[in-house]
Scaffold this motif. Structure first.
Motif, PDB file in Angstrom:
ATOM      1  N   ALA A 148       0.877  -1.097  -0.005  1.00 14.82           N
ATOM      2  CA  ALA A 148      -0.069  -0.059  -0.098  1.00 14.82           C
ATOM      3  C   ALA A 148       0.920   1.236   0.119  1.00 14.82           C
ATOM      4  CB  ALA A 148      -0.917  -0.229   1.167  1.00 14.82           C
ATOM      5  N   GLY A 149       2.057   1.320   0.810  1.00 12.92           N
ATOM      6  CA  GLY A 149       2.786   2.300   1.019  1.00 12.92           C
ATOM      7  C   GLY A 149       3.493   2.587  -0.150  1.00 12.92           C
ATOM      8  N   ILE A 150       4.401   1.559  -0.654  1.00  7.26           N
ATOM      9  CA  ILE A 150       5.259   1.724  -1.720  1.00  7.26           C
ATOM     10  C   ILE A 150       4.450   1.984  -3.128  1.00  7.26           C
ATOM     11  CG2 ILE A 150       6.947   0.533  -3.118  1.00  7.26           C
ATOM     12  CD1 ILE A 150       7.577  -1.161  -0.927  1.00  7.26           C
ATOM     13  N   ILE A 151       3.170   1.214  -3.400  1.00  7.12           N
ATOM     14  CA  ILE A 151       2.737   1.761  -4.657  1.00  7.12           C
ATOM     15  C   ILE A 151       1.984   2.964  -4.567  1.00  7.12           C
ATOM     16  CG2 ILE A 151       0.833   0.768  -6.194  1.00  7.12           C
ATOM     17  CD1 ILE A 151       3.171  -0.887  -6.347  1.00  7.12           C
ATOM     18  N   GLY A 152       1.674   3.534  -3.277  1.00  6.53           N
ATOM     19  CA  GLY A 152       1.004   4.799  -3.251  1.00  6.53           C
ATOM     20  C   GLY A 152       1.842   5.834  -3.465  1.00  6.53           C
ATOM     21  N   LEU A 156       2.036   8.765  -6.420  1.00  2.00           N
ATOM     22  CA  LEU A 156       2.219   9.850  -6.349  1.00  2.00           C
ATOM     23  C   LEU A 156       3.439  10.473  -7.207  1.00  2.00           C
ATOM     24  CD1 LEU A 156       2.369  10.174  -2.319  1.00  2.00           C
ATOM     25  CD2 LEU A 156       0.569  11.153  -3.860  1.00  2.00           C
ATOM     26  N   ARG A 157       4.491   9.595  -7.361  1.00  3.18           N
ATOM     27  CA  ARG A 157       5.505  10.145  -8.250  1.00  3.18           C
ATOM     28  C   ARG A 157       5.007  10.271  -9.652  1.00  3.18           C
ATOM     29  NH1 ARG A 157      11.074   6.997  -6.492  1.00  3.18           N
ATOM     30  NH2 ARG A 157      11.864   8.718  -5.012  1.00  3.18           N
ATOM     31  N   LEU A 158       4.507   9.100 -10.188  1.00  5.53           N
ATOM     32  CA  LEU A 158       4.178   9.266 -11.532  1.00  5.53           C
ATOM     33  C   LEU A 158       2.894  10.494 -11.658  1.00  5.53           C
ATOM     34  CD1 LEU A 158       3.992   5.446 -12.214  1.00  5.53           C
ATOM     35  CD2 LEU A 158       5.672   7.154 -12.745  1.00  5.53           C
ATOM     36  N   GLY A 251      -3.733   3.270  -9.996  1.00  6.31           N
ATOM     37  CA  GLY A 251      -2.993   2.609  -9.105  1.00  6.31           C
ATOM     38  C   GLY A 251      -3.038   1.108  -8.788  1.00  6.31           C
ATOM     39  N   GLY A 252      -4.097   0.452  -9.468  1.00  4.65           N
ATOM     40  CA  GLY A 252      -4.391  -0.883  -9.472  1.00  4.65           C
ATOM     41  C   GLY A 252      -3.731  -1.856 -10.271  1.00  4.65           C
ATOM     42  N   ILE A 253      -3.615  -3.035  -9.872  1.00  4.81           N
ATOM     43  CA  ILE A 253      -3.166  -4.190 -10.887  1.00  4.81           C
ATOM     44  C   ILE A 253      -4.308  -4.571 -11.728  1.00  4.81           C
ATOM     45  CG2 ILE A 253      -3.453  -6.276  -9.089  1.00  4.81           C
ATOM     46  CD1 ILE A 253      -0.873  -7.338 -10.155  1.00  4.81           C
ATOM     47  N   HIS A 254      -5.413  -4.545 -11.190  1.00  4.72           N
ATOM     48  CA  HIS A 254      -6.689  -4.930 -11.825  1.00  4.72           C
ATOM     49  C   HIS A 254      -7.742  -3.854 -11.647  1.00  4.72           C
ATOM     50  CE1 HIS A 254     -10.032  -7.505 -12.957  1.00  4.72           C
ATOM     51  NE2 HIS A 254     -10.759  -7.117 -11.948  1.00  4.72           N
ATOM     52  N   SER A 274      -1.165   4.005 -16.012  1.00  9.85           N
ATOM     53  CA  SER A 274      -1.070   2.803 -15.053  1.00  9.85           C
ATOM     54  C   SER A 274       0.237   2.843 -14.246  1.00  9.85           C
ATOM     55  CB  SER A 274      -1.546   1.579 -15.783  1.00  9.85           C
ATOM     56  OG  SER A 274      -0.252   1.240 -16.423  1.00  9.85           O
ATOM     57  N   VAL A 275       0.286   2.337 -13.167  1.00  3.84           N
ATOM     58  CA  VAL A 275       1.241   1.752 -12.309  1.00  3.84           C
ATOM     59  C   VAL A 275       1.563   0.501 -12.130  1.00  3.84           C
ATOM     60  CG1 VAL A 275       2.297   2.012  -9.916  1.00  3.84           C
ATOM     61  CG2 VAL A 275       0.840   3.986 -10.646  1.00  3.84           C
ATOM     62  N   ALA A 276       2.496  -0.133 -12.538  1.00  8.95           N
ATOM     63  CA  ALA A 276       2.650  -1.586 -12.308  1.00  8.95           C
ATOM     64  C   ALA A 276       3.929  -1.942 -11.522  1.00  8.95           C
ATOM     65  CB  ALA A 276       3.069  -2.110 -13.844  1.00  8.95           C
ATOM     66  N   ASN A 277       3.707  -2.351 -10.374  1.00  6.58           N
ATOM     67  CA  ASN A 277       4.734  -2.849  -9.403  1.00  6.58           C
ATOM     68  C   ASN A 277       5.433  -1.931  -8.840  1.00  6.58           C
ATOM     69  OD1 ASN A 277       3.789  -5.545 -10.320  1.00  6.58           O
ATOM     70  ND2 ASN A 277       5.021  -5.261 -12.245  1.00  6.58           N
ATOM     71  N   ASN A 278       6.708  -2.109  -8.616  1.00  4.41           N
ATOM     72  CA  ASN A 278       7.537  -1.008  -8.012  1.00  4.41           C
ATOM     73  C   ASN A 278       9.042  -1.498  -8.339  1.00  4.41           C
ATOM     74  OD1 ASN A 278       6.785  -2.556  -5.427  1.00  4.41           O
ATOM     75  ND2 ASN A 278       8.952  -1.661  -5.191  1.00  4.41           N
ATOM     76  N   THR A 279      10.079  -0.650  -8.467  1.00  4.44           N
ATOM     77  CA  THR A 279      11.424  -0.873  -8.258  1.00  4.44           C
ATOM     78  C   THR A 279      11.819  -0.924  -6.774  1.00  4.44           C
ATOM     79  OG1 THR A 279      12.101   1.360  -8.192  1.00  4.44           O
ATOM     80  CG2 THR A 279      11.820   0.349 -10.506  1.00  4.44           C
ATOM     81  N   ARG A 280      12.822  -1.520  -6.685  1.00  2.00           N
ATOM     82  CA  ARG A 280      13.448  -1.671  -5.306  1.00  2.00           C
ATOM     83  C   ARG A 280      13.771  -0.246  -4.816  1.00  2.00           C
ATOM     84  NH1 ARG A 280      17.901  -6.024  -6.084  1.00  2.00           N
ATOM     85  NH2 ARG A 280      17.175  -5.718  -8.144  1.00  2.00           N
ATOM     86  N   LYS A 281      14.194   0.570  -5.861  1.00  2.00           N
ATOM     87  CA  LYS A 281      14.526   1.894  -5.290  1.00  2.00           C
ATOM     88  C   LYS A 281      13.452   2.846  -4.948  1.00  2.00           C
ATOM     89  CE  LYS A 281      17.317   5.948  -6.795  1.00  2.00           C
ATOM     90  NZ  LYS A 281      16.248   7.116  -5.877  1.00  2.00           N
TER      91      LYS A 281
END
Ligand SMILES: [Zn+2]
Ligand SMILES: [Zn+2]
Length: 329
Positions: A148-152, A156-158, A251-254, A274-281
């Motif tokens: 929830a935190g990382i994808i949010g 925000l960044r995108l 923000g969702g995968i589906h 869309s947003v897909a997953n996240n990088t480790r960064k």
């Protein structure tokens, strides 16, 4: 453990005994303390995402401690507190990985989807994809930060939102209740549109300048908006709320199908992405920011064996903030 994807109302998760997984080369074994419950778990369990592993243990917001290290795994000490998130592993070699976009990897593995996840006492993960958890968060408070935190944060960044900007949130669940804290910290005004009155109240409590129903019109035009709810019918309404050149982030995968809409909702250089997953960064940057602010998650915790109940509550909008499964202390 999920044997067959089924509607959550039928309580498809079984509480079962399995062999403790063993860490392979470069992996760590984590003793799970808490695991957040994510909307994506619901999509996996109900079969909205095609099955990648069966049976599978869901869960990808895992907080625990290093129990054992596989060959060559030296990054964390035994007993160190760590988090395991959605991105279990990438190939590291495809064009996306090489370009720094490992979130788009051609051959990714996902925690709690293509490999077993954290609704369990133990989980294995490659040490390179494991995060140190900052002090200052309890295990249960930290768990929702991991998806929830990382994808949010990535959403925000995108969105490209800047200090002083106006940002809409559509849906106000686990991700939004963390993202608003980051947005406020950045000096952004948040307008929250969500169907449930409890979630509207939580948004106001967390500093939203306005909260209303999903299809209520915000009092001003927005620079950007993020759709957290998995409902395609929100997309035209959210586009309508944007200024010229505004960015709409999904923000969702589906998401349920997006209805057709008139081009003039998109014209004037509005953007949908869309947003897909996240990088480790993304994950590392977010956890640092979350500790600095500090973000405070609202969690409702359930014992592990009540995972079905937690997921039913999530589906029924009955969780203000985030649901977390307590596994062990
Ligand atoms: Zn790759
Ligand atoms: Zn998730």
């Amino acid at each position: 453990m999920l044997q067959t994807p089924t509607a959550i109302e039928r309580n498809p998760l079984e509480y079962a005994d399995t062999a403790t997984p063993q860490p392979k080369s470069g992996q760590v074994l984590v003793r799970v303390h808490a695991c957040g419950v994510c909307r994506t778990d619901l999509h996996v369990i109900e079969g909205e995402l095609p099955a990648r592993k069966s049976p599978v243990i869901p869960g990808h917001q895992v907080v625990g401690v290093i129990e054992k290290r596989g060959e060559g795994a030296i990054r964390f000490a035994i007993g160190a507190r760590v988090g395991v998130a959605w991105l279990h592993q990438t190939d590291g070699t495809c064009e996306y990985c090489r370009a720094g976009a490992e979130n788009l990897c051609d051959h990714p593995k996902f925690t709690g989807y293509s490999v077993d996840g954290g609704y369990a006492e133990f989980i294995v993960a490659p040490e390179d994809f494991v995060y140190p958890i900052p002090e200052g968060f309890s295990d249960e408070q930290a768990a929702p930060l991991l998806c929830a935190g990382i994808i949010g944060f990535r959403s925000l960044r995108l969105s490209g939102i800047k200090a002083g900007g106006s940002l809409g949130f559509y849906g106000f669940g686990a991700a939004a209740h963390v993202a608003i804290q980051v947005a406020r910290h950045w000096g952004v005004d948040v307008y929250a549109s969500t169907r449930d009155a409890r979630h509207q109240n939580l948004a106001l409590e967390l500093g939203a300048v306005w909260a209303g129903g999903t299809f209520d019109e915000a009092p001003k035009k927005l620079d950007a908006a993020i759709v957290f709810a998995p409902a395609g019918e929100i997309v035209p309404a959210a586009l309508k709320a944007l200024k010229k050149g505004g960015v709409l982030v999904l923000g969702g995968i589906h998401m349920s199908p997006i209805p057709s809409f008139n081009y003039d909702l998109l014209y004037q250089e509005r953007v949908i992405r869309s947003v897909a997953n996240n990088t480790r960064k993304d994950g590392e940057d977010f956890l640092r920011v979350a500790a600095e602010i500090p973000v405070r998650t609202r969690v409702q915790s359930f014992p592990l064996h009540e995972a079905n109940r937690a997921l039913n509550a999530l589906k029924n909008d009955a969780i203000p903030g985030a649901a977390v499964l307590r596994v062990s202390e």
